[in-house]
Scaffold this active site. Structure first.
Site, PDB file in Angstrom:
ATOM      1  CG  ASP A  86      -2.168  -0.646   1.133  1.00  0.00           C
ATOM      2  OD1 ASP A  86      -2.643  -0.759  -0.012  1.00  0.00           O
ATOM      3  OD2 ASP A  86      -2.717  -1.096   2.155  1.00  0.00           O
ATOM      4  CG  HIS A 128      -4.166   3.375   8.525  1.00  0.00           C
ATOM      5  ND1 HIS A 128      -5.267   2.865   9.183  1.00  0.00           N
ATOM      6  CD2 HIS A 128      -4.653   4.161   7.530  1.00  0.00           C
ATOM      7  CE1 HIS A 128      -6.370   3.324   8.593  1.00  0.00           C
ATOM      8  NE2 HIS A 128      -6.023   4.113   7.595  1.00  0.00           N
ATOM      9  N   GLY A 136      -1.191   1.615   5.022  1.00  0.00           N
ATOM     10  CA  GLY A 136      -2.181   2.562   4.505  1.00  0.00           C
ATOM     11  C   GLY A 136      -1.699   4.002   4.358  1.00  0.00           C
ATOM     12  CG  ASP A 165      -9.446   8.842   8.359  1.00  0.00           C
ATOM     13  OD1 ASP A 165      -8.608   9.664   7.941  1.00  0.00           O
ATOM     14  OD2 ASP A 165      -9.723   7.778   7.752  1.00  0.00           O
ATOM     15  CG  HIS A 167      -9.690   4.481   6.051  1.00  0.00           C
ATOM     16  ND1 HIS A 167      -9.553   5.688   5.403  1.00  0.00           N
ATOM     17  CD2 HIS A 167      -9.920   3.548   5.096  1.00  0.00           C
ATOM     18  CE1 HIS A 167      -9.696   5.490   4.087  1.00  0.00           C
ATOM     19  NE2 HIS A 167      -9.927   4.200   3.881  1.00  0.00           N
ATOM     20  CG  ASP A 253     -10.722   9.303   4.804  1.00  0.00           C
ATOM     21  OD1 ASP A 253     -11.258   9.633   5.877  1.00  0.00           O
ATOM     22  OD2 ASP A 253      -9.722   8.549   4.742  1.00  0.00           O
ATOM     23  CE1 TYR A 297      -5.660  10.012   1.094  1.00  0.00           C
ATOM     24  CE2 TYR A 297      -7.649   8.904   1.869  1.00  0.00           C
ATOM     25  CZ  TYR A 297      -6.314   9.223   2.028  1.00  0.00           C
ATOM     26  OH  TYR A 297      -5.618   8.789   3.128  1.00  0.00           O
TER      27      TYR A 297
HETATM   28 ZN   LIG Z   1      -8.794   7.460   6.061  1.00  0.00          ZN
END
Ligand SMILES: [Zn+2]
Length: 315
Positions: A86, A128, A136, A165, A167, A253, A297
């Site tokens: 990644d 991450h 990530g 976030d 994630h 995101d 993003y």
């Molecule tokens: Zn994220």
């Protein structure tokens, strides 16, 4: 002029990115900064140029020495990946990632030394990265390093980490899963539908830390109203433990229109989260909130969400 909010930006910080055209490209910094100027926030905030790199000692307060050395080596050739595929290495990645950590620590210090009550760093919140590996798009976990140093160097006992976030903040969560003095709360897209796949609601901490961690997975498509239904749990969770410092990873995101996730929040939610955490920090008597940009993003979204955060920290 004194200001309530320090914002750490600059050309050195902008270098952390994986090339033009990559979702985590170096243009994210400029996208934030343009909107920051347009809204007149550059005049209201205390703007500090990102300069210093984290020291080896600071990096290894969280990461293993072997991993720090591995990043240093890959940074010289710029070849290959820093994880299973990644997070690509690039020439100078070690220095760029060290400047991100340095910027987060500059922001932390600006709060502790009384220069401002709050702070924001756009290119930061790399949640991450684990103690011994990248993940990530995250090389060094500036959130984890700040949490370690606030306690080891600055002598704070309890620190809160809030993450909105899209994630799950797995790098922070698993590093402190059994640490009862890291109060953790994370809203994210349900791991059954999105990387990294973790953060189920039954993950509440281990051992002495059971109950200090709050994971709130949201279904794909969740909007501001869905967020508003769960957010009071986050405030109540923090209030119960009376943290002495609050970090907010405000990844953009989770906004509608992000190219790699499926939540549908708006920038208003990011503004609200920042405002209510600042109010909570004030009620706790210290006012300390450090917001870190995190993911995001879609460039318009990150500019809107992060500037909403700064505006609400200034309010
Ligand atoms: Zn994220």
């Amino acid at each position: 002029m004194t200001s309530d909010v320090t914002v750490v930006v600059g050309e050195r910080l902008a270098r952390y990115g994986f090339g033009d055209g990559h979702p985590f490209g170096p243009d994210r910094h400029g996208a934030f900064l343009r909107e920051f100027e347009i809204r007149g926030l550059a005049k209201r905030a205390r703007v500090v140029e990102a300069g210093r790199s984290a020291t080896a000692e600071e990096l290894t307060s969280f990461h293993t020495p072997a991993y720090v050395e591995f990043v240093r080596e890959r940074s010289q050739t710029g070849q290959g990946y820093l994880d299973a595929g990644d997070t690509p290495a690039f020439r100078g990645v070690f220095e760029a990632a060290s400047v991100v950590v340095g910027a987060t620590l500059t922001a932390t210090d600006s709060i502790l030394d009384g220069s401002s009550r709050r702070a924001f760093v756009p290119i930061a919140g790399l949640h991450h990265a684990a103690r011994d590996r990248a993940a990530g798009f995250c090389v060094f976990n500036d959130c984890g390093i700040a949490i370690e140093l606030l306690r080891k160097r600055n002598g704070l006992k309890r620190v809160a980490y809030v993450d909105i976030d899209a994630h799950h903040g797995d790098g922070v969560f698993y590093a402190f899963e059994d640490d009862p003095d890291v109060i953790f709360a994370d809203t994210h897209e349900d791991g059954r539908y999105l990387y990294p796949g973790t953060g189920a609601s039954h993950e509440t901490g281990k051992g002495k830390a059971v109950g200090t961690k709050l994971n709130i997975p949201l279904p794909p498509g969740a909007d501001d109203a869905a967020f508003a239904r769960v957010w009071p749990q986050v405030i109540e969770h923090l209030e119960r433990f009376e943290p002495e410092f609050i970090l907010l990873q405000c990844g953009a995101d989770s906004l509608e229109g992000d190219p790699i996730t499926h939540l549908r929040l708006s920038a208003a939610t990011h503004g609200r989260a920042a405002r209510e955490l600042a109010q909570l920090a004030d009620r706790l008597g210290h006012g300390r909130v450090l917001a870190l940009g995190g993911g995001g993003y879609n460039r318009t979204n990150l500019a809107q969400a992060w500037n909403a955060v700064v505006e609400n920290l200034l309010a």
